[in-house]
Design a protein around this motif. Structure first.
Motif, PDB file in Angstrom:
ATOM      1  N   GLY A 142     120.010  -1.575  30.084  1.00 22.56           N
ATOM      2  CA  GLY A 142     119.760  -0.563  29.052  1.00 22.56           C
ATOM      3  C   GLY A 142     120.033  -1.093  27.658  1.00 22.56           C
ATOM      4  O   GLY A 142     119.280  -0.829  26.716  1.00 22.56           O
ATOM      5  N   VAL A 143     121.127  -1.870  27.502  1.00 24.46           N
ATOM      6  CA  VAL A 143     121.473  -2.441  26.201  1.00 24.46           C
ATOM      7  C   VAL A 143     120.400  -3.436  25.770  1.00 24.46           C
ATOM      8  O   VAL A 143     119.945  -3.422  24.615  1.00 24.46           O
ATOM      9  CB  VAL A 143     122.873  -3.108  26.248  1.00 24.46           C
ATOM     10  N   LEU A 144     119.969  -4.300  26.680  1.00 21.36           N
ATOM     11  CA  LEU A 144     118.918  -5.285  26.353  1.00 21.36           C
ATOM     12  C   LEU A 144     117.605  -4.586  26.018  1.00 21.36           C
ATOM     13  O   LEU A 144     116.892  -4.985  25.089  1.00 21.36           O
ATOM     14  CB  LEU A 144     118.728  -6.268  27.509  1.00 21.36           C
ATOM     15  N   GLY A 145     117.256  -3.546  26.756  1.00 17.28           N
ATOM     16  CA  GLY A 145     116.033  -2.791  26.488  1.00 17.28           C
ATOM     17  C   GLY A 145     116.063  -2.211  25.075  1.00 17.28           C
ATOM     18  O   GLY A 145     115.070  -2.285  24.347  1.00 17.28           O
ATOM     19  N   GLU A 146     117.227  -1.640  24.651  1.00 15.94           N
ATOM     20  CA  GLU A 146     117.343  -1.092  23.297  1.00 15.94           C
ATOM     21  C   GLU A 146     117.194  -2.184  22.254  1.00 15.94           C
ATOM     22  O   GLU A 146     116.528  -1.988  21.231  1.00 15.94           O
ATOM     23  CB  GLU A 146     118.710  -0.405  23.116  1.00 15.94           C
ATOM     24  N   LYS A 147     117.789  -3.352  22.504  1.00 20.01           N
ATOM     25  CA  LYS A 147     117.679  -4.466  21.548  1.00 20.01           C
ATOM     26  C   LYS A 147     116.223  -4.913  21.399  1.00 20.01           C
ATOM     27  O   LYS A 147     115.744  -5.127  20.288  1.00 20.01           O
ATOM     28  CB  LYS A 147     118.538  -5.659  21.991  1.00 20.01           C
ATOM     29  N   PHE A 148     115.520  -5.037  22.537  1.00 20.46           N
ATOM     30  CA  PHE A 148     114.116  -5.457  22.477  1.00 20.46           C
ATOM     31  C   PHE A 148     113.277  -4.438  21.706  1.00 20.46           C
ATOM     32  O   PHE A 148     112.405  -4.810  20.909  1.00 20.46           O
ATOM     33  CB  PHE A 148     113.539  -5.666  23.876  1.00 20.46           C
ATOM     34  N   LEU A 149     113.539  -3.142  21.918  1.00 14.56           N
ATOM     35  CA  LEU A 149     112.785  -2.109  21.207  1.00 14.56           C
ATOM     36  C   LEU A 149     113.057  -2.163  19.698  1.00 14.56           C
ATOM     37  O   LEU A 149     112.145  -1.995  18.896  1.00 14.56           O
ATOM     38  CB  LEU A 149     113.124  -0.716  21.764  1.00 14.56           C
ATOM     39  N   ARG A 150     114.318  -2.408  19.294  1.00  8.38           N
ATOM     40  CA  ARG A 150     114.646  -2.517  17.871  1.00  8.38           C
ATOM     41  C   ARG A 150     113.951  -3.729  17.256  1.00  8.38           C
ATOM     42  O   ARG A 150     113.416  -3.662  16.143  1.00  8.38           O
ATOM     43  CB  ARG A 150     116.165  -2.608  17.669  1.00  8.38           C
ATOM     44  N   ILE A 151     113.969  -4.848  17.990  1.00  6.15           N
ATOM     45  CA  ILE A 151     113.313  -6.069  17.489  1.00  6.15           C
ATOM     46  C   ILE A 151     111.815  -5.824  17.343  1.00  6.15           C
ATOM     47  O   ILE A 151     111.196  -6.185  16.324  1.00  6.15           O
ATOM     48  CB  ILE A 151     113.602  -7.267  18.416  1.00  6.15           C
ATOM     49  N   ALA A 152     111.213  -5.197  18.334  1.00  7.78           N
ATOM     50  CA  ALA A 152     109.782  -4.913  18.295  1.00  7.78           C
ATOM     51  C   ALA A 152     109.456  -3.978  17.138  1.00  7.78           C
ATOM     52  O   ALA A 152     108.442  -4.160  16.439  1.00  7.78           O
ATOM     53  CB  ALA A 152     109.318  -4.321  19.624  1.00  7.78           C
ATOM     54  N   ALA A 153     110.312  -2.967  16.892  1.00  2.00           N
ATOM     55  CA  ALA A 153     110.079  -2.019  15.802  1.00  2.00           C
ATOM     56  C   ALA A 153     110.171  -2.726  14.459  1.00  2.00           C
ATOM     57  O   ALA A 153     109.377  -2.465  13.551  1.00  2.00           O
ATOM     58  CB  ALA A 153     111.065  -0.858  15.882  1.00  2.00           C
ATOM     59  N   ARG A 154     111.163  -3.631  14.300  1.00  4.36           N
ATOM     60  CA  ARG A 154     111.289  -4.384  13.040  1.00  4.36           C
ATOM     61  C   ARG A 154     110.071  -5.300  12.819  1.00  4.36           C
ATOM     62  O   ARG A 154     109.566  -5.414  11.711  1.00  4.36           O
ATOM     63  CB  ARG A 154     112.572  -5.206  13.034  1.00  4.36           C
ATOM     64  N   ALA A 155     109.645  -5.919  13.883  1.00  3.62           N
ATOM     65  CA  ALA A 155     108.485  -6.833  13.779  1.00  3.62           C
ATOM     66  C   ALA A 155     107.231  -6.046  13.388  1.00  3.62           C
ATOM     67  O   ALA A 155     106.434  -6.490  12.543  1.00  3.62           O
ATOM     68  CB  ALA A 155     108.277  -7.577  15.101  1.00  3.62           C
ATOM     69  N   ALA A 156     107.050  -4.864  13.971  1.00  4.44           N
ATOM     70  CA  ALA A 156     105.881  -4.034  13.650  1.00  4.44           C
ATOM     71  C   ALA A 156     105.959  -3.574  12.195  1.00  4.44           C
ATOM     72  O   ALA A 156     104.955  -3.581  11.484  1.00  4.44           O
ATOM     73  CB  ALA A 156     105.803  -2.844  14.599  1.00  4.44           C
ATOM     74  N   ALA A 157     107.141  -3.175  11.758  1.00  2.00           N
ATOM     75  CA  ALA A 157     107.319  -2.732  10.368  1.00  2.00           C
ATOM     76  C   ALA A 157     107.068  -3.901   9.420  1.00  2.00           C
ATOM     77  O   ALA A 157     106.451  -3.718   8.351  1.00  2.00           O
ATOM     78  CB  ALA A 157     108.716  -2.155  10.157  1.00  2.00           C
ATOM     79  N   HIS A 158     107.485  -5.086   9.786  1.00  2.00           N
ATOM     80  CA  HIS A 158     107.293  -6.261   8.954  1.00  2.00           C
ATOM     81  C   HIS A 158     105.807  -6.605   8.841  1.00  2.00           C
ATOM     82  O   HIS A 158     105.292  -6.945   7.789  1.00  2.00           O
ATOM     83  CB  HIS A 158     108.084  -7.435   9.540  1.00  2.00           C
ATOM     84  N   ARG A 159     105.067  -6.489   9.961  1.00  2.00           N
ATOM     85  CA  ARG A 159     103.624  -6.752   9.960  1.00  2.00           C
ATOM     86  C   ARG A 159     102.893  -5.739   9.114  1.00  2.00           C
ATOM     87  O   ARG A 159     101.962  -6.097   8.389  1.00  2.00           O
ATOM     88  CB  ARG A 159     103.066  -6.709  11.379  1.00  2.00           C
ATOM     89  N   GLU A 160     103.295  -4.455   9.196  1.00  2.00           N
ATOM     90  CA  GLU A 160     102.636  -3.425   8.405  1.00  2.00           C
ATOM     91  C   GLU A 160     102.872  -3.649   6.919  1.00  2.00           C
ATOM     92  O   GLU A 160     101.972  -3.465   6.107  1.00  2.00           O
ATOM     93  CB  GLU A 160     103.155  -2.035   8.792  1.00  2.00           C
TER      94      GLU A 160
END
Length: 164
Positions: A142-160
């Motif tokens: 669960g902790v790793l899943g949350e970290k991956f989702l945060r990283i993915a969200a930051r990457a998407a925000a950075h691309r936008e």
């Protein structure tokens, strides 16, 4: 500890007055002593608010037998030295051997309280505990899943923000 006492009596039918003071030394106060009290061997006169006793009455009566006795006290570690005054029964010979004997009893009770407090050894205990490996294994996905989702969200925000 120091106990100081004095008996004073004026001439006549006046009852004597016992004054006493108990001083604790700093190393005794540091042991956090409670108030120490004993029932003494010192008779407490009947009508103890009356500072005199006429011939043939109360303790001067032929049939007198003491029923109550004074309580002697020593202050706690928080208290200051205090002076207590007690009224003594009138005696023709002005002899009060039970006073010294009672202060010896108070001293013994104080020494017993000091021994008891001193025998309570000092200590210091420290420790730590960590999350068990079993708990870590259960929460890791669960902790790793949350970290991956945060990283993915930051990457998407950075691309936008880069695309705009």
């Amino acid at each position: 500890m120091q106990i100081e006492w004095k008996i004073t009596k004026k001439r006549g039918n006046l009852r004597p007055v016992l004054s006493y003071c108990v001083h604790l030394e700093d190393h005794e106060k540091a042991l956090a002593l409670p108030v120490v009290s004993i029932v003494s061997r010192i008779p407490k006169p009947e009508e103890d608010r009356q500072d005199y006793c006429y011939p043939g009455l109360l303790e001067r009566a032929a049939s007198y037998s003491p029923q109550n006795f004074h309580v002697l006290e020593a202050p706690s570690h928080k208290g200051h030295a205090w002076t207590r005054t007690l009224l003594l029964p009138w005696r023709e010979d002005n002899s009060y051997p039970e006073v010294e004997a009672s202060f010896d009893l108070l001293r013994q009770a104080m020494e017993e309280a000091l021994r008891g407090a001193y025998n309570s050894e000092p200590m210091e205990l420290a420790g730590s505990v960590r999350t068990s490996s079993g708990a870590k294994a259960k929460i890791a996905p669960g902790v790793l899943g949350e970290k991956f989702l945060r990283i993915a969200a930051r990457a998407a925000a950075h691309r936008e923000s880069a695309a705009s």
